[in-house]
Design an enzyme around this catalytic site. Structure first.
Site, PDB file in Angstrom:
ATOM      1  CG  ASN A   1     -24.780 -12.141 -30.691  1.00 22.81           C
ATOM      2  OD1 ASN A   1     -24.719 -12.926 -31.709  1.00 22.81           O
ATOM      3  ND2 ASN A   1     -25.432 -11.375 -29.706  1.00 22.81           N
TER       4      ASN A   1
ATOM      5  CG  ASP B   1     -35.547 -15.719 -34.705  1.00 20.25           C
ATOM      6  OD1 ASP B   1     -35.790 -16.056 -36.574  1.00 20.25           O
ATOM      7  OD2 ASP B   1     -34.379 -15.463 -34.245  1.00 20.25           O
TER       8      ASP B   1
ATOM      9  CG  HIS C   1     -27.750 -13.991 -32.559  1.00 17.90           C
ATOM     10  ND1 HIS C   1     -28.359 -13.062 -31.878  1.00 17.90           N
ATOM     11  CD2 HIS C   1     -27.796 -14.395 -33.260  1.00 17.90           C
ATOM     12  CE1 HIS C   1     -28.495 -13.044 -33.043  1.00 17.90           C
ATOM     13  NE2 HIS C   1     -28.571 -13.690 -34.060  1.00 17.90           N
TER      14      HIS C   1
ATOM     15  CD  GLU D   1     -29.092 -11.529 -28.609  1.00 16.73           C
ATOM     16  OE1 GLU D   1     -28.275 -11.751 -29.773  1.00 16.73           O
ATOM     17  OE2 GLU D   1     -30.039 -11.410 -29.614  1.00 16.73           O
TER      18      GLU D   1
HETATM   19  C1  F6R Z   1     -32.759 -14.689 -38.031  1.00 20.43           C
HETATM   20  C2  F6R Z   1     -32.213 -14.797 -36.902  1.00 20.43           C
HETATM   21  C3  F6R Z   1     -30.823 -15.045 -36.572  1.00 20.43           C
HETATM   22  C4  F6R Z   1     -29.645 -15.212 -37.583  1.00 20.43           C
HETATM   23  C5  F6R Z   1     -28.085 -14.606 -37.853  1.00 20.43           C
HETATM   24  C6  F6R Z   1     -27.596 -14.515 -38.409  1.00 20.43           C
HETATM   25  O1  F6R Z   1     -33.924 -15.189 -38.174  1.00 20.43           O
HETATM   26  O2  F6R Z   1     -32.291 -15.747 -36.395  1.00 20.43           O
HETATM   27  O3  F6R Z   1     -30.128 -16.040 -35.659  1.00 20.43           O
HETATM   28  O4  F6R Z   1     -29.824 -16.235 -38.388  1.00 20.43           O
HETATM   29  O5  F6R Z   1     -28.561 -13.505 -37.012  1.00 20.43           O
HETATM   30  O6  F6R Z   1     -27.822 -13.438 -39.666  1.00 20.43           O
HETATM   31  P1  F6R Z   1     -27.576 -13.479 -40.720  1.00 20.43           P
HETATM   32  O7  F6R Z   1     -28.138 -15.061 -42.009  1.00 20.43           O
HETATM   33  O8  F6R Z   1     -28.062 -12.509 -41.843  1.00 20.43           O
HETATM   34  O9  F6R Z   1     -25.986 -13.068 -40.829  1.00 20.43           O
END
Ligand code: F6R
Length: 247
Positions: free
Chosen positions: A137, A67, A139, A144
């Site tokens: 959350n 993403d 995601h 989301e």
């Molecule tokens: C990042 C992404 C997000 C993260 C998620 C966890 O490319 O797509 O979904 O994987 O927010 O983030 P961290 O690993 O920083 O806790």
């Protein structure tokens, strides 16, 4: 579903690396989808080391980034593509031009960015491995809460939690509104779906992911519908589930 709990983030990351290596050894021409963010960073270090030691050959593997924040590109430290290039792609023995694919968050034609990545995934007959972190959350990528499960790739309005938590990646406060992401349709169809989480802050969402209602209100819970779903946790992230189901 398989749940792996390791004592430390470091041990968890080594196990995740081993999982990926075994898949690639079996199928070198794989398409791997990788999340940015903090959680996979240690796994990336192990993958780089394994590649240097010739434990794994990525020369035939294709990488696609999960993403991107809309409005950001490689120049912005903290963007998904910056993180992946600096912490992984540039350090692997691969052809960056040919083997690495990603959404350009700066493109004027984001729909075309979606088409481009969709086309790649379809050409490979689906993702082989998806390595995903879990948002606070729930995601996955920028899918989301309450996202449509049937989106293949899409432009998604960010949840408030994501807008706030996302600031941790950047040097200055940014106005984050939308994300462009591989959708749940592709992610859930991955031949191997690997979720990873570490640290106490993830304990609550890990519990909801694994033991809450399976609902697109918590996108990560949808992974439980898939038999080829692996989740790797460190001790702290598994804190709330340790007494459940004899774990
Ligand atoms: C990042 C992404 C997000 C993260 C998620 C966890 O490319 O797509 O979904 O994987 O927010 O983030 P961290 O690993 O920083 O806790």
């Amino acid at each position: 579903m398989k749940i792996f709990i390791e004592n430390t983030y470091d041990q968890m990351s080594r196990k995740v690396c081993d999982n990926i290596i075994s898949y690639i050894k079996n199928k070198p021409k794989s398409l791997i989808c990788l999340a940015g963010g903090d959680t996979p960073l240690k796994t990336f270090e192990y993958l780089i080391q394994a590649n240097l030691n010739d434990e794994v050959d990525f020369s035939q593997t294709t990488f696609v980034s999960l993403d991107e924040w809309v409005g950001l590109g490689k120049e912005t430290k903290g963007s998904c593509i910056y993180t992946l290039y600096k912490n992984l792609y540039e350090k692997l023995n691969i052809d960056l031009e040919k083997q690495v694919h990603f959404f350009d968050g700066l493109s004027k034609d984001l729909k075309n960015e979606c088409k481009k990545i969709n086309h790649l995934i379809e050409k490979f007959d689906g993702l082989d491995i998806s390595l995903l972190g879990i948002g606070l959350n729930g995601h996955l990528g920028f899918n989301e809460p309450n996202v449509d499960e049937n989106i293949d790739c899409g432009i998604i309005e960010l949840d408030n939690t994501t807008k706030t938590v996302g600031q941790k990646y950047f040097d200055t406060n940014l106005d984050l509104k939308y994300g462009i992401t591989i959708g749940l349709k592709h992610l859930l169809n991955s031949k191997r779906l690997i979720l990873i989480a570490n640290g106490e802050k993830k304990a609550e969402i890990v519990e909801k992911t694994l033991y809450g209602e399976i609902s697109n209100n918590v996108p990560s819970s949808l992974a439980r519908k898939k038999p080829n779903f692996f989740i790797y946790l460190d001790r702290l992230a598994s804190k709330n589930i340790i007494n459940k189901n004899n774990i």
